[in-house]
Design a protein around this motif. Structure first.
Motif, PDB file in Angstrom:
ATOM      1  N   VAL A  48     -70.227  21.396  37.135  1.00  0.00           N
ATOM      2  CA  VAL A  48     -69.426  21.979  36.197  1.00  0.00           C
ATOM      3  C   VAL A  48     -69.720  22.776  35.442  1.00  0.00           C
ATOM      4  O   VAL A  48     -70.422  22.169  34.098  1.00  0.00           O
ATOM      5  CB  VAL A  48     -68.641  21.068  35.840  1.00  0.00           C
ATOM      6  N   ASN A  49     -69.422  23.415  34.815  1.00  0.00           N
ATOM      7  CA  ASN A  49     -70.403  24.437  34.318  1.00  0.00           C
ATOM      8  C   ASN A  49     -69.595  24.767  32.490  1.00  0.00           C
ATOM      9  O   ASN A  49     -68.265  24.306  33.123  1.00  0.00           O
ATOM     10  CB  ASN A  49     -70.160  26.037  34.600  1.00  0.00           C
ATOM     11  N   TYR A  50     -69.992  25.083  31.340  1.00  0.00           N
ATOM     12  CA  TYR A  50     -69.275  24.447  30.768  1.00  0.00           C
ATOM     13  C   TYR A  50     -69.669  25.488  30.206  1.00  0.00           C
ATOM     14  O   TYR A  50     -70.593  25.862  29.495  1.00  0.00           O
ATOM     15  CB  TYR A  50     -69.516  23.274  30.112  1.00  0.00           C
ATOM     16  N   ASP A  51     -69.370  26.321  29.404  1.00  0.00           N
ATOM     17  CA  ASP A  51     -68.953  27.401  28.406  1.00  0.00           C
ATOM     18  C   ASP A  51     -68.323  26.851  27.091  1.00  0.00           C
ATOM     19  O   ASP A  51     -67.371  26.615  26.092  1.00  0.00           O
ATOM     20  CB  ASP A  51     -68.146  28.287  28.237  1.00  0.00           C
ATOM     21  N   ALA A  52     -69.612  26.406  25.646  1.00  0.00           N
ATOM     22  CA  ALA A  52     -69.902  25.684  24.226  1.00  0.00           C
ATOM     23  C   ALA A  52     -68.437  26.421  23.676  1.00  0.00           C
ATOM     24  O   ALA A  52     -67.723  26.447  22.398  1.00  0.00           O
ATOM     25  CB  ALA A  52     -70.729  25.587  23.923  1.00  0.00           C
ATOM     26  N   SER A  53     -68.966  27.668  23.435  1.00  0.00           N
ATOM     27  CA  SER A  53     -67.731  28.326  22.929  1.00  0.00           C
ATOM     28  C   SER A  53     -67.048  28.359  22.803  1.00  0.00           C
ATOM     29  O   SER A  53     -65.721  28.710  22.239  1.00  0.00           O
ATOM     30  CB  SER A  53     -68.687  30.506  22.692  1.00  0.00           C
ATOM     31  N   ILE A  60     -64.041   9.915  40.884  1.00  0.00           N
ATOM     32  CA  ILE A  60     -62.219   9.419  40.891  1.00  0.00           C
ATOM     33  C   ILE A  60     -62.096  11.045  41.356  1.00  0.00           C
ATOM     34  O   ILE A  60     -60.854  11.722  41.438  1.00  0.00           O
ATOM     35  CB  ILE A  60     -62.526   9.695  39.546  1.00  0.00           C
ATOM     36  N   GLY A  61     -62.800  11.690  40.504  1.00  0.00           N
ATOM     37  CA  GLY A  61     -63.160  13.670  40.684  1.00  0.00           C
ATOM     38  C   GLY A  61     -61.633  13.448  42.277  1.00  0.00           C
ATOM     39  O   GLY A  61     -61.243  15.008  42.285  1.00  0.00           O
ATOM     40  N   HIS A  62     -62.668  13.081  43.139  1.00  0.00           N
ATOM     41  CA  HIS A  62     -62.025  13.346  44.607  1.00  0.00           C
ATOM     42  C   HIS A  62     -60.186  12.299  44.936  1.00  0.00           C
ATOM     43  O   HIS A  62     -59.426  13.269  45.094  1.00  0.00           O
ATOM     44  CB  HIS A  62     -62.790  12.565  45.676  1.00  0.00           C
ATOM     45  N   ARG A  63     -60.595  11.521  44.791  1.00  0.00           N
ATOM     46  CA  ARG A  63     -59.090  10.663  44.722  1.00  0.00           C
ATOM     47  C   ARG A  63     -58.021  11.372  43.925  1.00  0.00           C
ATOM     48  O   ARG A  63     -57.117  11.635  44.124  1.00  0.00           O
ATOM     49  CB  ARG A  63     -59.200   9.287  44.209  1.00  0.00           C
ATOM     50  N   LEU A  64     -58.552  11.875  42.320  1.00  0.00           N
ATOM     51  CA  LEU A  64     -57.366  12.737  41.552  1.00  0.00           C
ATOM     52  C   LEU A  64     -57.010  14.009  41.814  1.00  0.00           C
ATOM     53  O   LEU A  64     -56.304  14.434  41.548  1.00  0.00           O
ATOM     54  CB  LEU A  64     -57.870  12.388  40.075  1.00  0.00           C
ATOM     55  N   LEU A  69     -65.126  15.682  32.416  1.00  0.00           N
ATOM     56  CA  LEU A  69     -65.389  16.664  32.142  1.00  0.00           C
ATOM     57  C   LEU A  69     -67.227  16.585  32.360  1.00  0.00           C
ATOM     58  O   LEU A  69     -67.872  17.443  32.207  1.00  0.00           O
ATOM     59  CB  LEU A  69     -64.257  17.818  31.622  1.00  0.00           C
ATOM     60  N   ALA A  70     -66.706  15.631  30.761  1.00  0.00           N
ATOM     61  CA  ALA A  70     -68.067  15.552  30.457  1.00  0.00           C
ATOM     62  C   ALA A  70     -69.149  15.095  31.205  1.00  0.00           C
ATOM     63  O   ALA A  70     -70.678  14.999  31.359  1.00  0.00           O
ATOM     64  CB  ALA A  70     -67.943  14.553  29.277  1.00  0.00           C
ATOM     65  N   VAL A  71     -68.898  14.496  32.130  1.00  0.00           N
ATOM     66  CA  VAL A  71     -70.021  13.559  32.939  1.00  0.00           C
ATOM     67  C   VAL A  71     -70.238  15.088  34.032  1.00  0.00           C
ATOM     68  O   VAL A  71     -71.798  15.012  34.553  1.00  0.00           O
ATOM     69  CB  VAL A  71     -69.163  12.351  33.779  1.00  0.00           C
ATOM     70  N   MET A  72     -68.961  15.424  34.485  1.00  0.00           N
ATOM     71  CA  MET A  72     -69.436  16.869  35.297  1.00  0.00           C
ATOM     72  C   MET A  72     -70.508  17.554  34.969  1.00  0.00           C
ATOM     73  O   MET A  72     -71.109  18.259  35.710  1.00  0.00           O
ATOM     74  CB  MET A  72     -67.698  17.345  36.277  1.00  0.00           C
ATOM     75  N   GLU A 132     -55.131  14.199  29.411  1.00  0.00           N
ATOM     76  CA  GLU A 132     -56.425  15.353  28.889  1.00  0.00           C
ATOM     77  C   GLU A 132     -57.263  14.427  28.402  1.00  0.00           C
ATOM     78  O   GLU A 132     -58.299  14.947  28.796  1.00  0.00           O
ATOM     79  CB  GLU A 132     -55.646  16.001  27.938  1.00  0.00           C
ATOM     80  N   ARG A 133     -57.122  13.899  27.466  1.00  0.00           N
ATOM     81  CA  ARG A 133     -58.078  12.466  26.892  1.00  0.00           C
ATOM     82  C   ARG A 133     -59.427  12.089  27.563  1.00  0.00           C
ATOM     83  O   ARG A 133     -60.384  12.281  27.772  1.00  0.00           O
ATOM     84  CB  ARG A 133     -58.028  11.619  25.901  1.00  0.00           C
TER      85      ARG A 133
END
Length: 371
Positions: free
Chosen positions: A88-93, A43-47, A79-82, A72-73
């Motif tokens: 993918v890196n996530y900065d929680a703050s 999905i990330g590739h195709r989009l 992104l949660a899967v990534m 966005e939703r």
């Protein structure tokens, strides 16, 4: 009775290694989890999300969605899967997301290491075909190309990075003198041409040569002819043709097939037909999957489980659906070489290229080569 039950209980528990079973359970869970991640890679590739994120600094899900022109939703859930897949890196703050360059190197359309997200598309494709394959297991029957949505698009993307990107620098130079011959002008046929990416690239580079592409799938041929028209190529044509009826003689100087022989109705007959169709000094360039015909030799072959799965879900039933024997994706380089020899090709040389460890490339001459 109670005493007998107690006596047999330890025997029942000893029927398998509990620790080994728990380890395997964890592996099974990992397999299922990775399968879900593969669908999201597709999905990330195709989009185009990987291509976009590779160009961005850390951004929020809303910023990423806005720049991608997406909701966005859904982007946030993807992104949660990534993030949980450590892609993918996530900065929680700050609630920002970032695709590291080291990860983008194999996930974008211009990826240095090759775009592996292309291959992730096979996972949802196989899922879409599951009901067809269940019926095949029960009946022994086969499928047709129309049972696989977007198949030719995926194969064209694969061809673009495994064939077209290296066609002029690596692949064609495997044939001594072919560049000069193509510049002077020869006749070339590509069997199983798909959407024609490789052949149109050659036709653009060598305007003095004449190029023909055959494919069983009308959808692919329509797309190939459109591509040739867009590029204003006058020296190329594409036709729908069932290669089971291929019967031309002394027509071509060069015949190519890129990952196209093993799922034919009659691969051996086709290879013999290719020999007949070549002129006396003609050459056959054949790319196919480089695995062995023997399962035990493929345990450590790159992405072997994926290739056997594609074989089970696509290549084998496609062949059977045409009335063929269903050799499958992993029919083996040994089988391919034996067919070339049986067709009386000479000076057969097998190559495995550094950029493409999954495939094997054969260069075979109609007559004995003196080069």
């Amino acid at each position: 009775m109670h005493t007998t039950s107690e006596a047999t209980e330890p025997v029942e528990k000893a029927l398998y290694d509990v620790l080994a079973a728990e380890v395997f359970l964890e592996r099974t869970a990992d397999i299922i989890n990775a399968g879900a991640q593969s669908v999201m890679l597709s999905i990330g590739h195709r989009l185009g999300l990987f291509d976009l994120m590779a160009s961005l600094s850390p951004e929020s899900s809303q910023q990423i969605a806005d720049k991608a022109g997406l909701a966005e939703r859904y982007v946030r859930e993807w992104l949660a899967v990534m993030v949980t897949a450590n892609i993918v890196n996530y900065d929680a703050s700050l609630k920002t997301y970032h695709l590291p360059k080291s990860h983008a190197a194999c996930l974008t359309r211009d990826a240095e290491l090759g775009n592996y997200a292309v291959y992730a598309q096979f996972i949802p494709l196989m899922g879409a075909a599951q009901d067809h394959i269940l019926r095949c297991f029960e009946s022994g029957g086969g499928t047709k190309y129309g049972d696989y949505p977007c198949f030719h698009q995926i194969m064209s993307e694969d061809s673009e990075q495994s064939v077209v990107s290296s066609l002029f620098d690596v692949i064609l130079p495997l044939i001594t003198g072919i560049d000069d011959q193509l510049h002077i002008g020869i006749k070339v046929l590509d069997i199983g041409c798909g959407k024609g990416y490789a052949l149109t690239a050659m036709a653009g580079r060598y305007p003095q040569s004449q190029f023909t592409g055959y494919d069983l799938c009308e959808e692919a041929v329509v797309a190939a002819n459109h591509l040739a028209k867009v590029r204003d190529l006058k020296n190329i044509k594409f036709e729908v043709k069932d290669m089971a009826t291929f019967n031309e003689q002394d027509e071509y100087d060069l015949i190519t097939s890129f990952d196209a022989v093993h799922d034919q109705k009659n691969p051996e007959g086709l290879v013999k037909g290719i020999h007949r169709a070549l002129r006396h000094s003609g050459v056959y360039l054949m790319q196919d999957i480089g695995g062995s015909a023997h399962l035990e030799n493929n345990i450590d072959f790159p992405m072997a489980s994926l290739l056997y799965s594609i074989s089970c879900m696509h290549c084998t039933p496609i062949s059977i659906g045409q009335g063929g024997e269903g050799l499958g994706t992993m029919w083996g380089w040994e089988t391919a070489q034996a067919m070339l020899e049986s067709a009386y090709f000479h000076s057969i040389k097998r190559h495995v290229l550094p950029h493409d460890p999954m495939n094997v490339w054969f260069i075979s001459h109609k007559e004995m080569s003196h080069g």
